[in-house]
Design an enzyme around this catalytic site. Structure first.
Site, PDB file in Angstrom:
ATOM      1  N   CYS A   1      27.805   1.529 -10.640  1.00  0.00           N
ATOM      2  CA  CYS A   1      28.616   0.406 -11.115  1.00  0.00           C
ATOM      3  C   CYS A   1      28.882   0.510 -12.617  1.00  0.00           C
ATOM      4  O   CYS A   1      29.820  -0.109 -13.119  1.00  0.00           O
ATOM      5  CB  CYS A   1      27.952  -0.917 -10.764  1.00  0.00           C
ATOM      6  SG  CYS A   1      26.293  -1.110 -11.419  1.00  0.00           S
ATOM      7  N   HIS A   2      28.089   1.307 -13.316  1.00  0.00           N
ATOM      8  CA  HIS A   2      28.314   1.497 -14.751  1.00  0.00           C
ATOM      9  C   HIS A   2      29.628   2.222 -15.038  1.00  0.00           C
ATOM     10  O   HIS A   2      30.120   2.188 -16.152  1.00  0.00           O
ATOM     11  CB  HIS A   2      27.138   2.250 -15.393  1.00  0.00           C
ATOM     12  CG  HIS A   2      26.890   3.605 -14.815  1.00  0.00           C
ATOM     13  ND1 HIS A   2      26.133   3.787 -13.671  1.00  0.00           N
ATOM     14  CD2 HIS A   2      27.287   4.826 -15.208  1.00  0.00           C
ATOM     15  CE1 HIS A   2      26.079   5.075 -13.401  1.00  0.00           C
ATOM     16  NE2 HIS A   2      26.774   5.732 -14.317  1.00  0.00           N
TER      17      HIS A   2
ATOM     18  N   ASN B   1      24.965  -5.254  -7.383  1.00  0.00           N
ATOM     19  CA  ASN B   1      24.579  -3.931  -6.910  1.00  0.00           C
ATOM     20  C   ASN B   1      23.050  -3.804  -6.838  1.00  0.00           C
ATOM     21  O   ASN B   1      22.376  -3.965  -7.844  1.00  0.00           O
ATOM     22  CB  ASN B   1      25.160  -2.896  -7.885  1.00  0.00           C
ATOM     23  CG  ASN B   1      24.687  -1.491  -7.632  1.00  0.00           C
ATOM     24  OD1 ASN B   1      24.079  -1.192  -6.621  1.00  0.00           O
ATOM     25  ND2 ASN B   1      24.978  -0.615  -8.566  1.00  0.00           N
TER      26      ASN B   1
ATOM     27  N   GLU C   1      26.759  10.750 -19.024  1.00  0.00           N
ATOM     28  CA  GLU C   1      27.617  11.436 -18.041  1.00  0.00           C
ATOM     29  C   GLU C   1      28.746  12.199 -18.736  1.00  0.00           C
ATOM     30  O   GLU C   1      29.092  13.296 -18.297  1.00  0.00           O
ATOM     31  CB  GLU C   1      28.156  10.448 -17.011  1.00  0.00           C
ATOM     32  CG  GLU C   1      27.036   9.944 -16.116  1.00  0.00           C
ATOM     33  CD  GLU C   1      27.491   9.039 -15.005  1.00  0.00           C
ATOM     34  OE1 GLU C   1      28.715   8.854 -14.828  1.00  0.00           O
ATOM     35  OE2 GLU C   1      26.636   8.520 -14.282  1.00  0.00           O
TER      36      GLU C   1
ATOM     37  N   TYR D   1      37.985  -2.463 -12.074  1.00  0.00           N
ATOM     38  CA  TYR D   1      37.669  -3.340 -10.952  1.00  0.00           C
ATOM     39  C   TYR D   1      38.845  -3.391  -9.980  1.00  0.00           C
ATOM     40  O   TYR D   1      38.663  -3.393  -8.768  1.00  0.00           O
ATOM     41  CB  TYR D   1      37.331  -4.752 -11.453  1.00  0.00           C
ATOM     42  CG  TYR D   1      36.088  -4.796 -12.297  1.00  0.00           C
ATOM     43  CD1 TYR D   1      34.826  -4.854 -11.725  1.00  0.00           C
ATOM     44  CD2 TYR D   1      36.175  -4.791 -13.686  1.00  0.00           C
ATOM     45  CE1 TYR D   1      33.673  -4.895 -12.495  1.00  0.00           C
ATOM     46  CE2 TYR D   1      35.026  -4.834 -14.477  1.00  0.00           C
ATOM     47  CZ  TYR D   1      33.794  -4.875 -13.876  1.00  0.00           C
ATOM     48  OH  TYR D   1      32.659  -4.916 -14.647  1.00  0.00           O
TER      49      TYR D   1
END
Length: 170
Positions: A137-138, A129, A164, A106
């Protein structure tokens, strides 16, 4: 203005895609914490109409399917921020610059938008979001490397990060 919506099934649950005539304006898991908040914000601006097909929804549905199978590393569906403050939109745009599989904190996002002391405000903006997965945002973690919050559930956040890592890490 009229917004159109359709539900999209994914391996992580049901998403609702909301579009205007030109772009995707919302993509949320139907059981996320702020699902109805976003829905009501859009309803204040216009009518929401459920449809069976729309070219932009068709495009995002295909891209999401490719994403979940490891064939899509960049979403090309046009998006539009129709909700959110200018600060929130700056945060969301900063998130879009992240590469697949790249995790930041963050604090990193706060620095990236030129507001290094606004970590809590950044975290709040990330939590609101409107375009899940598309605005990644993950990929944001606490400064200690732990997962932190995710309005669609920590289990989904872990699964998105694992996906990912599996397909997009070098």
């Amino acid at each position: 203005m009229t917004y159109y919506y359709q539900h999209i099934r994914t391996p992580l649950g049901l998403l609702t895609a909301i579009v205007n005539d030109d772009a995707l304006v919302s993509l949320s898991f139907t059981d996320s914490k702020d699902y109805y908040t976003s829905w009501h914000k859009l309803e204040q601006h216009s009518q929401l109409v459920q449809i069976s097909t729309h070219p932009i929804i068709n495009q995002i549905a295909l891209e999401l399917e490719a994403y979940f199978h490891g064939y899509c590393s960049k979403f090309k569906t046009p998006i539009d921020y129709v909700i959110g403050t200018p600060f929130q939109q700056r945060v969301w745009k900063a998130l879009q610059t992240l590469s697949y599989g790249e995790c930041v904190t963050y604090g990193d996002i706060a620095v990236a938008i030129g507001k290094p002391k606004s970590v809590r405000a950044v975290a709040s903006a990330i939590g609101q979001n409107p375009l899940s997965i598309i605005i990644p945002c993950h990929r944001v973690l606490r400064k200690d490397g732990q997962l932190g919050g995710f309005n669609s559930g920590l289990n989904r956040k872990m699964r998105l990060l694992a996906l990912e890592r599996q397909y997009y890490s070098s």
